[in-house]
Design a protein around this motif. Sequence first.
Motif, PDB file in Angstrom:
ATOM      1  N   GLY A  26      -2.551   4.649   2.837  1.00 20.24           N
ATOM      2  CA  GLY A  26      -2.142   3.248   2.830  1.00 20.24           C
ATOM      3  C   GLY A  26      -3.028   2.427   3.755  1.00 20.24           C
ATOM      4  O   GLY A  26      -3.497   1.330   3.400  1.00 20.24           O
ATOM      5  N   LEU A  27      -3.292   2.998   4.934  1.00 23.63           N
ATOM      6  CA  LEU A  27      -4.165   2.276   5.871  1.00 23.63           C
ATOM      7  C   LEU A  27      -5.581   2.151   5.308  1.00 23.63           C
ATOM      8  O   LEU A  27      -6.300   1.202   5.606  1.00 23.63           O
ATOM      9  CB  LEU A  27      -4.194   2.990   7.224  1.00 23.63           C
ATOM     10  CG  LEU A  27      -2.885   2.928   8.009  1.00 23.63           C
ATOM     11  CD1 LEU A  27      -3.002   3.692   9.316  1.00 23.63           C
ATOM     12  CD2 LEU A  27      -2.483   1.473   8.284  1.00 23.63           C
ATOM     13  N   LEU A  28      -5.947   3.117   4.472  1.00 24.21           N
ATOM     14  CA  LEU A  28      -7.279   3.047   3.852  1.00 24.21           C
ATOM     15  C   LEU A  28      -7.285   2.134   2.626  1.00 24.21           C
ATOM     16  O   LEU A  28      -8.297   2.028   1.924  1.00 24.21           O
ATOM     17  CB  LEU A  28      -7.750   4.452   3.441  1.00 24.21           C
ATOM     18  CG  LEU A  28      -8.001   5.430   4.589  1.00 24.21           C
ATOM     19  CD1 LEU A  28      -8.310   6.825   4.061  1.00 24.21           C
ATOM     20  CD2 LEU A  28      -9.166   4.937   5.451  1.00 24.21           C
ATOM     21  N   GLY A  29      -6.126   1.552   2.324  1.00 23.09           N
ATOM     22  CA  GLY A  29      -6.087   0.547   1.260  1.00 23.09           C
ATOM     23  C   GLY A  29      -5.577   1.028  -0.085  1.00 23.09           C
ATOM     24  O   GLY A  29      -5.567   0.271  -1.059  1.00 23.09           O
ATOM     25  N   SER A  30      -5.133   2.271  -0.167  1.00 19.96           N
ATOM     26  CA  SER A  30      -4.674   2.774  -1.473  1.00 19.96           C
ATOM     27  C   SER A  30      -3.350   2.103  -1.858  1.00 19.96           C
ATOM     28  O   SER A  30      -2.428   2.046  -1.049  1.00 19.96           O
ATOM     29  CB  SER A  30      -4.515   4.286  -1.383  1.00 19.96           C
ATOM     30  OG  SER A  30      -4.124   4.793  -2.621  1.00 19.96           O
ATOM     31  N   PRO A  31      -3.252   1.605  -3.083  1.00 24.63           N
ATOM     32  CA  PRO A  31      -2.040   0.885  -3.479  1.00 24.63           C
ATOM     33  C   PRO A  31      -0.894   1.831  -3.808  1.00 24.63           C
ATOM     34  O   PRO A  31      -1.112   2.974  -4.178  1.00 24.63           O
ATOM     35  CB  PRO A  31      -2.481   0.154  -4.753  1.00 24.63           C
ATOM     36  CG  PRO A  31      -3.536   1.031  -5.331  1.00 24.63           C
ATOM     37  CD  PRO A  31      -4.236   1.673  -4.164  1.00 24.63           C
ATOM     38  N   ARG A  32       0.336   1.322  -3.680  1.00 26.29           N
ATOM     39  CA  ARG A  32       1.475   2.099  -4.142  1.00 26.29           C
ATOM     40  C   ARG A  32       1.673   1.835  -5.628  1.00 26.29           C
ATOM     41  O   ARG A  32       1.053   0.931  -6.182  1.00 26.29           O
ATOM     42  CB  ARG A  32       2.740   1.743  -3.347  1.00 26.29           C
ATOM     43  CG  ARG A  32       3.272   0.354  -3.624  1.00 26.29           C
ATOM     44  CD  ARG A  32       4.482   0.021  -2.774  1.00 26.29           C
ATOM     45  NE  ARG A  32       5.672   0.753  -3.210  1.00 26.29           N
ATOM     46  CZ  ARG A  32       6.923   0.374  -2.921  1.00 26.29           C
ATOM     47  NH1 ARG A  32       7.132  -0.701  -2.193  1.00 26.29           N
ATOM     48  NH2 ARG A  32       7.943   1.070  -3.336  1.00 26.29           N
ATOM     49  N   ARG A  33       2.493   2.636  -6.269  1.00 24.97           N
ATOM     50  CA  ARG A  33       2.907   2.450  -7.660  1.00 24.97           C
ATOM     51  C   ARG A  33       1.719   2.306  -8.599  1.00 24.97           C
ATOM     52  O   ARG A  33       1.694   1.398  -9.432  1.00 24.97           O
ATOM     53  CB  ARG A  33       3.755   1.184  -7.771  1.00 24.97           C
ATOM     54  CG  ARG A  33       4.953   1.206  -6.881  1.00 24.97           C
ATOM     55  CD  ARG A  33       5.672  -0.106  -6.935  1.00 24.97           C
ATOM     56  NE  ARG A  33       7.096   0.094  -6.817  1.00 24.97           N
ATOM     57  CZ  ARG A  33       7.990  -0.867  -6.909  1.00 24.97           C
ATOM     58  NH1 ARG A  33       7.612  -2.088  -7.131  1.00 24.97           N
ATOM     59  NH2 ARG A  33       9.259  -0.597  -6.812  1.00 24.97           N
ATOM     60  N   THR A  34       0.750   3.181  -8.475  1.00 31.27           N
ATOM     61  CA  THR A  34      -0.441   3.093  -9.315  1.00 31.27           C
ATOM     62  C   THR A  34      -0.816   4.485  -9.794  1.00 31.27           C
ATOM     63  O   THR A  34      -0.991   5.398  -8.983  1.00 31.27           O
ATOM     64  CB  THR A  34      -1.606   2.474  -8.518  1.00 31.27           C
ATOM     65  OG1 THR A  34      -1.146   1.247  -7.961  1.00 31.27           O
ATOM     66  CG2 THR A  34      -2.800   2.215  -9.387  1.00 31.27           C
TER      67      THR A  34
ATOM     68  N   SER B  75       0.870  -1.168   0.000  1.00 29.07           N
ATOM     69  CA  SER B  75       0.000   0.000   0.000  1.00 29.07           C
ATOM     70  C   SER B  75       0.910   1.222   0.000  1.00 29.07           C
ATOM     71  O   SER B  75       2.125   1.123   0.204  1.00 29.07           O
ATOM     72  CB  SER B  75      -0.893   0.021   1.239  1.00 29.07           C
ATOM     73  OG  SER B  75      -0.144   0.452   2.353  1.00 29.07           O
ATOM     74  N   ILE B  76       0.318   2.393  -0.188  1.00 28.26           N
ATOM     75  CA  ILE B  76       1.150   3.588  -0.271  1.00 28.26           C
ATOM     76  C   ILE B  76       1.684   3.990   1.111  1.00 28.26           C
ATOM     77  O   ILE B  76       2.488   4.897   1.241  1.00 28.26           O
ATOM     78  CB  ILE B  76       0.405   4.738  -0.975  1.00 28.26           C
ATOM     79  CG1 ILE B  76       1.429   5.781  -1.430  1.00 28.26           C
ATOM     80  CG2 ILE B  76      -0.678   5.342  -0.109  1.00 28.26           C
ATOM     81  CD1 ILE B  76       1.042   6.529  -2.641  1.00 28.26           C
ATOM     82  N   TRP B  77       1.267   3.273   2.141  1.00 30.44           N
ATOM     83  CA  TRP B  77       1.895   3.411   3.463  1.00 30.44           C
ATOM     84  C   TRP B  77       3.405   3.220   3.340  1.00 30.44           C
ATOM     85  O   TRP B  77       4.194   3.944   3.945  1.00 30.44           O
ATOM     86  CB  TRP B  77       1.301   2.373   4.420  1.00 30.44           C
ATOM     87  CG  TRP B  77       2.135   2.059   5.626  1.00 30.44           C
ATOM     88  CD1 TRP B  77       3.284   1.320   5.662  1.00 30.44           C
ATOM     89  CD2 TRP B  77       1.898   2.470   6.976  1.00 30.44           C
ATOM     90  NE1 TRP B  77       3.773   1.244   6.945  1.00 30.44           N
ATOM     91  CE2 TRP B  77       2.941   1.939   7.766  1.00 30.44           C
ATOM     92  CE3 TRP B  77       0.901   3.228   7.595  1.00 30.44           C
ATOM     93  CZ2 TRP B  77       3.021   2.146   9.148  1.00 30.44           C
ATOM     94  CZ3 TRP B  77       0.984   3.432   8.967  1.00 30.44           C
ATOM     95  CH2 TRP B  77       2.037   2.887   9.731  1.00 30.44           C
ATOM     96  N   VAL B  78       3.800   2.192   2.554  1.00 33.71           N
ATOM     97  CA  VAL B  78       5.221   1.871   2.423  1.00 33.71           C
ATOM     98  C   VAL B  78       5.978   3.052   1.791  1.00 33.71           C
ATOM     99  O   VAL B  78       7.078   3.415   2.220  1.00 33.71           O
ATOM    100  CB  VAL B  78       5.404   0.597   1.578  1.00 33.71           C
ATOM    101  CG1 VAL B  78       6.872   0.314   1.324  1.00 33.71           C
ATOM    102  CG2 VAL B  78       4.731  -0.586   2.264  1.00 33.71           C
ATOM    103  N   THR B  79       5.353   3.666   0.809  1.00 34.79           N
ATOM    104  CA  THR B  79       5.978   4.832   0.180  1.00 34.79           C
ATOM    105  C   THR B  79       6.088   5.970   1.200  1.00 34.79           C
ATOM    106  O   THR B  79       7.079   6.700   1.218  1.00 34.79           O
ATOM    107  CB  THR B  79       5.145   5.269  -1.036  1.00 34.79           C
ATOM    108  OG1 THR B  79       4.652   4.094  -1.682  1.00 34.79           O
ATOM    109  CG2 THR B  79       5.955   6.065  -2.002  1.00 34.79           C
ATOM    110  N   GLY B  80       5.051   6.107   2.046  1.00 34.07           N
ATOM    111  CA  GLY B  80       5.123   7.103   3.118  1.00 34.07           C
ATOM    112  C   GLY B  80       6.286   6.809   4.038  1.00 34.07           C
ATOM    113  O   GLY B  80       7.047   7.704   4.428  1.00 34.07           O
ATOM    114  N   HIS B  81       6.468   5.544   4.369  1.00 32.35           N
ATOM    115  CA  HIS B  81       7.563   5.141   5.252  1.00 32.35           C
ATOM    116  C   HIS B  81       8.922   5.494   4.642  1.00 32.35           C
ATOM    117  O   HIS B  81       9.779   6.072   5.295  1.00 32.35           O
ATOM    118  CB  HIS B  81       7.486   3.638   5.537  1.00 32.35           C
ATOM    119  CG  HIS B  81       8.708   3.073   6.161  1.00 32.35           C
ATOM    120  ND1 HIS B  81       9.052   3.312   7.477  1.00 32.35           N
ATOM    121  CD2 HIS B  81       9.705   2.308   5.654  1.00 32.35           C
ATOM    122  CE1 HIS B  81      10.193   2.710   7.751  1.00 32.35           C
ATOM    123  NE2 HIS B  81      10.620   2.097   6.661  1.00 32.35           N
ATOM    124  N   LEU B  82       9.100   5.163   3.358  1.00 31.80           N
ATOM    125  CA  LEU B  82      10.436   5.405   2.813  1.00 31.80           C
ATOM    126  C   LEU B  82      10.712   6.882   2.589  1.00 31.80           C
ATOM    127  O   LEU B  82      11.858   7.305   2.587  1.00 31.80           O
ATOM    128  CB  LEU B  82      10.686   4.556   1.561  1.00 31.80           C
ATOM    129  CG  LEU B  82       9.851   4.789   0.330  1.00 31.80           C
ATOM    130  CD1 LEU B  82      10.493   5.821  -0.555  1.00 31.80           C
ATOM    131  CD2 LEU B  82       9.728   3.484  -0.424  1.00 31.80           C
TER     132      LEU B  82
END
Length: 565
Positions: free
Chosen positions: A449-457, A384-391
């Motif tokens: 990300g927690l709401l389910g939005s995917p990364r790389r999209t 999820s885009i949480w990971v992008t937030g993390h990095l």
Amino acid sequence: MAHVSELPTRPTGKVVDRDTTTRIPIEDVRLSAANLSIAFLALLFGGLAGLLQGFVRSGYLELPSWISYYALLTAHGVLLVLVLSSFFSIGYLYAGTSKVLGGLHPKTIGFGWAGFALMSVGTVTAAFFILAGKANVLYTFYTPMQAHPWFYVGLSLIVVGILLNCVGMFITYQSWRKNNPGKLTPLFAFFSNAVFVLWVFASLFIAVFVVGLVIPWAFGWVPTIDPMIGRTLFWAFGHTLVNIWMLTSISAWYVSMPKIIGGKVFSDSLARVAVVILVVANVPGGFHHQILDPGLSVGLKFLHVIQTFMIIFPSLMTAFAMLATMEWAGRAKGVTSLLGWWKILPWKDARFFALIVAMFAFIPAGLGGIINASNQINQVVHNSIWVTGHLHLTVGTTVMLTFFGVSYWLVPFLSGRKMTKVLNRLAIAQTIIWASGMLIMSGAMHINGLLGSPRRTADTTYGGHNAAADWAFYEMFMALGGIILFGAIVLIVYIWTQLAFFAPKGETDFPIGEDFSEKDASPLFMDRWSIWVTLGVISIAIAYVIPLFDFISGHNPGSLPFLMF
Ligand code: HEM
Ligand SMILES: [Cu+2]
């Protein structure tokens, strides 16, 4: 740690006029400056790609047909985490090592330029194929997605260039040791050597992946590739890369920060132990990026998660050492109240301010990392885009702000100029703008990300589906953060240009902290890298031999390519 003035200077190589420029040989200055210039360009172009992505994702911008979201995303990842971080580390570590060891070895300069040339050609080649739309494989270039073979050739030139720089660093380090028997290497050089040892570990994994597996497959010499082996080798590299950034960053915290605040290094031996733990224990943790991958046993994933959590020890040691350094600096100036030392820190010095904001960002960044590495909660945030937030909090804030802070002394140190009051103020503003932009963008990414939005999209509207409706609000903040961040990039490029070419001439020092007490000096065997490298290899072997052997002997049919161009 030896006092800088006691260190021998290199006999060969001119030391340029003291009051116009720095106190390291001009050859070293040029090499370092060349590396930094590419890093700065990479930030400008990589940042621009990031800004456009934010706009596309939020639906505010439609790209022209000749370029895709995924080309931008690939350019963004490769330019920022591979190109910028490696060129910057080399420029910074070479300059600092030259300073503490009294100049780089002449052979190091040769290896350095050869490495620089390969890395630059590799960067241009890779960038060309990305922008030509022939490499929409994102920064992780996971197989079986396949890019144009020359994209991979470009990447491998970058890696070989980095390896040449490693050899260069080892030559200077070892020749200093030979010429200074019985002396402990200065702490900065110890950090520097550690970073390049990690580069060797990381490069070997990625070299086997790209040169050994991907290039023959991309040119069509072999029909299929095993994605599991690819992902495993990639993350053995990728996770080590994270440690490379961290070690490079904390070298400035441990060695330069004390001098900037008018204090001393809290503990030389504590710093070296933290370095050794990062080198020995944390390289194999790569499977924490593959927690949801099939085909890996739970036991193996568990082993890697344990090795991931090894990073908690050096992180807590660092947090302790930093606060202790700051407190002792205040006490040495006569502060007696409980927290008075905190108030008298040089908050108005951009070099310090950028570093301390970087340290603060590491707190939420580290907490997010613990979440990502935990098997159960990883299921919630994975991809999820949480990971992008993390990095963006880790490398995007902690590491980048440290690099910016370093540049405020490194650039004028190399150019023989001085930071002015106005530039210092702009640099403080830059820190605040960058941190706010990242807070907004990365905060929105975490929530989405927690709401389910995917990364790389590229398009996250899902045809107006309800599930996606909540994301739009936060995507607006992602775009807003992106604008603020790009403003901060323009500002820092202005500051760098001023510091490199226009600021008043004068002497700027590379701050190198001294140790508090002789008693605290580390034992000499700490400099025996054969011990640490051997332990590192053993720990890598424990983590990777069994799974790789399993994959290779597992009669995996392999995958044909999925062309991404
Ligand atoms: C102007 C500043 C920046 C903006 C606006 C920005 C924005 C973005 C956006 C929108 C994404 C893609 C989200 C997705 O669809 O998954 C992204 C991905 C990424 N960003 Fe940034 N970013 C910025 C700075 C940075 C910096 C400084 C770094 C590291 C040094 C960085 C590293 C990355 C990486 C590694 C990815 C993931 C690439 C991939 O998935 O392959 N970004 N960024
Ligand atoms: Cu990792």
